[in-house]
Design a protein around this motif. Structure first.
Motif, PDB file in Angstrom:
ATOM      1  N   GLU A   1      45.361  42.712  39.783  1.00  0.00           N
ATOM      2  CA  GLU A   1      44.921  41.349  39.535  1.00  0.00           C
ATOM      3  C   GLU A   1      43.449  41.172  39.894  1.00  0.00           C
ATOM      4  OE1 GLU A   1      47.654  42.232  41.040  1.00  0.00           O
ATOM      5  OE2 GLU A   1      49.294  41.357  39.883  1.00  0.00           O
TER       6      GLU A   1
ATOM      7  N   LEU B 126      40.307  40.038  37.500  1.00  0.00           N
ATOM      8  CA  LEU B 126      39.354  38.991  37.839  1.00  0.00           C
ATOM      9  C   LEU B 126      37.926  39.469  37.611  1.00  0.00           C
ATOM     10  CD1 LEU B 126      40.552  37.111  41.067  1.00  0.00           C
ATOM     11  CD2 LEU B 126      39.836  36.099  38.908  1.00  0.00           C
TER      12      LEU B 126
ATOM     13  N   VAL C 205      48.478  34.851  43.666  1.00  0.00           N
ATOM     14  CA  VAL C 205      47.353  33.929  43.870  1.00  0.00           C
ATOM     15  C   VAL C 205      46.148  34.367  43.040  1.00  0.00           C
ATOM     16  CG1 VAL C 205      45.692  33.064  45.564  1.00  0.00           C
ATOM     17  CG2 VAL C 205      48.121  33.207  46.153  1.00  0.00           C
ATOM     18  N   LEU C 206      45.846  35.685  43.074  1.00  0.00           N
ATOM     19  CA  LEU C 206      44.727  36.188  42.271  1.00  0.00           C
ATOM     20  C   LEU C 206      44.982  35.988  40.780  1.00  0.00           C
ATOM     21  CD1 LEU C 206      43.890  39.534  44.133  1.00  0.00           C
ATOM     22  CD2 LEU C 206      42.736  37.330  44.324  1.00  0.00           C
TER      23      LEU C 206
ATOM     24  N   CYS D 101      44.359  32.426  39.828  1.00  0.00           N
ATOM     25  CA  CYS D 101      42.920  32.160  39.691  1.00  0.00           C
ATOM     26  C   CYS D 101      42.403  32.675  38.354  1.00  0.00           C
ATOM     27  CB  CYS D 101      42.156  32.820  40.839  1.00  0.00           C
ATOM     28  SG  CYS D 101      42.489  32.123  42.468  1.00  0.00           S
ATOM     29  N   ALA D 102      42.827  33.892  37.987  1.00  0.00           N
ATOM     30  CA  ALA D 102      42.390  34.461  36.711  1.00  0.00           C
ATOM     31  C   ALA D 102      42.882  33.618  35.543  1.00  0.00           C
ATOM     32  CB  ALA D 102      42.893  35.894  36.586  1.00  0.00           C
TER      33      ALA D 102
ATOM     34  N   PHE E 249      43.576  30.411  35.564  1.00  0.00           N
ATOM     35  CA  PHE E 249      42.847  29.150  35.547  1.00  0.00           C
ATOM     36  C   PHE E 249      41.496  29.303  34.850  1.00  0.00           C
ATOM     37  CE2 PHE E 249      39.632  26.434  37.555  1.00  0.00           C
ATOM     38  CZ  PHE E 249      40.131  25.181  37.242  1.00  0.00           C
ATOM     39  N   PHE E 250      40.738  30.317  35.253  1.00  0.00           N
ATOM     40  CA  PHE E 250      39.422  30.518  34.646  1.00  0.00           C
ATOM     41  C   PHE E 250      39.539  30.903  33.171  1.00  0.00           C
ATOM     42  CE2 PHE E 250      38.218  31.330  39.170  1.00  0.00           C
ATOM     43  CZ  PHE E 250      37.331  30.262  39.285  1.00  0.00           C
TER      44      PHE E 250
END
Length: 310
Positions: free
Chosen positions: A78, A82, A139-140, A143-144, A146-147
């Motif tokens: 992950e 990212l 969690v990672l 985040c990926a 979301f972006f």
């Protein structure tokens, strides 16, 4: 094992939408071109990926001192995605090698952070480490996602998450030879990794340069993970299942078992790739999906199926 790998590789060369036969390769120039441009690179890519990911998994297990971890359950994959997402957003025209370096640096940071996290977990509770790794990776991944959602790159993220080899052609897989080279280098450091698996204090008392071995192991795992994701996408559970299957037969002597780990990883992934081409012929099921089903079942058995002693 070498004979079995050779047999699987021979089957892989002649399985696909375009049917090939040894006779056609000898007499038809187009069949020979298909073999050279697609089938041979694809088979080589599968073998290199399976071997290097299995080796990366056993190194990760020794560094964390836990049999239930691998790059796919520690946030390494992950973190690499990212980094790959960041470089795609900032410098989309960057060459493939540059993207691999960015993904490797991100995977390196993610792996190091997980190792720091794992050291805070009591050693008498080993099942908490893979669970913490899954949460950390989740969690990672969030985040990926979301972006990627904000920048309209969800399709790219989906491609990186699906490990499949249908797009492998000559000229588009050669970075995987670097992953294979790292797996070979790891063999020469097998004894050091075995000692490092005993823990920091014991390793230092035995004269091992623990910090250097730990650094080499983290770099190897991160580079292999990044190379695989950049080239073919995420392939879960290879580094988890294969080392555990081999260690149950051969024990924890890494010098003796590492070639078997690499060969088993390459063979199982190649078998899954062949099955993926045959199960819904003429369509393909990604090799990562086929292996993920098998690997998830084995992982759950290892987590939940252990019988108490006594």
């Amino acid at each position: 094992m070498g004979l079995l790998l050779g047999l699987l590789a021979a089957v892989s060369l002649f399985v696909g939408i375009n049917r090939l036969s040894p006779g056609a390769v000898l007499s038809d120039p187009q069949a020979l071109q298909l073999l050279a441009v697609s089938r041979i690179p694809r088979t080589a890519a599968v073998l290199l990926t399976g071997a290097s990911m299995a080796v990366a998994g056993v190194i990760m297990q020794l560094l964390v001192r836990n049999k239930f971890v691998e790059p796919g359950t520690t946030g390494t994959n992950e973190a690499a995605m990212l980094g790959l997402l960041a470089v795609t957003l900032l410098t989309p025209a960057m060459p493939l090698f540059g993207k691999m370096l960015a993904a490797s640096a991100s995977a390196l940071a993610g792996t190091a952070l997980f190792i720091l996290l794992a050291r805070r977990i009591p050693p008498e509770r080993p099942l908490l480490i893979p669970l913490a790794g899954l949460v950390y990776g989740g969690v990672l991944m969030a985040c990926a996602t979301f972006f990627a959602l904000q920048t309209d790159l969800l399709q790219y993220l989906g491609i990186w998450m699906t490990g499949e080899f249908s797009g492998v052609l000559a000229g588009r897989y050669e970075l995987l030879w670097l992953a294979g080279g790292l797996a070979v280098l790891s063999y020469f450091a097998a004894d050091q990794f075995t000692i490092a698996g005993l823990g920091r204090n014991i390793s230092l008392n035995l004269g091992l340069r623990y910090g250097q071995v730990l650094g080499f192991g983290i770099v190897t795992v991160s580079l292999v993970s990044a190379l695989v994701i950049v080239t073919v996408g995420m392939l879960p559970f290879i580094g988890l299942v294969v080392p555990n299957l081999v260690s149950r037969i051969m024990g924890d002597n890494l010098r003796a078992s590492l070639p078997v780990v690499a060969g088993t990883g390459a063979g199982l992934l190649l078998l899954c790739d062949i099955l993926g081409r045959l199960l819904r012929y003429p369509y393909e099921i990604p090799a990562g999906t086929v292996f993920g089903i098998f690997g998830a079942a084995v992982f759950l058995y290892m987590l939940l199926g252990r019988r108490p002693h006594g």
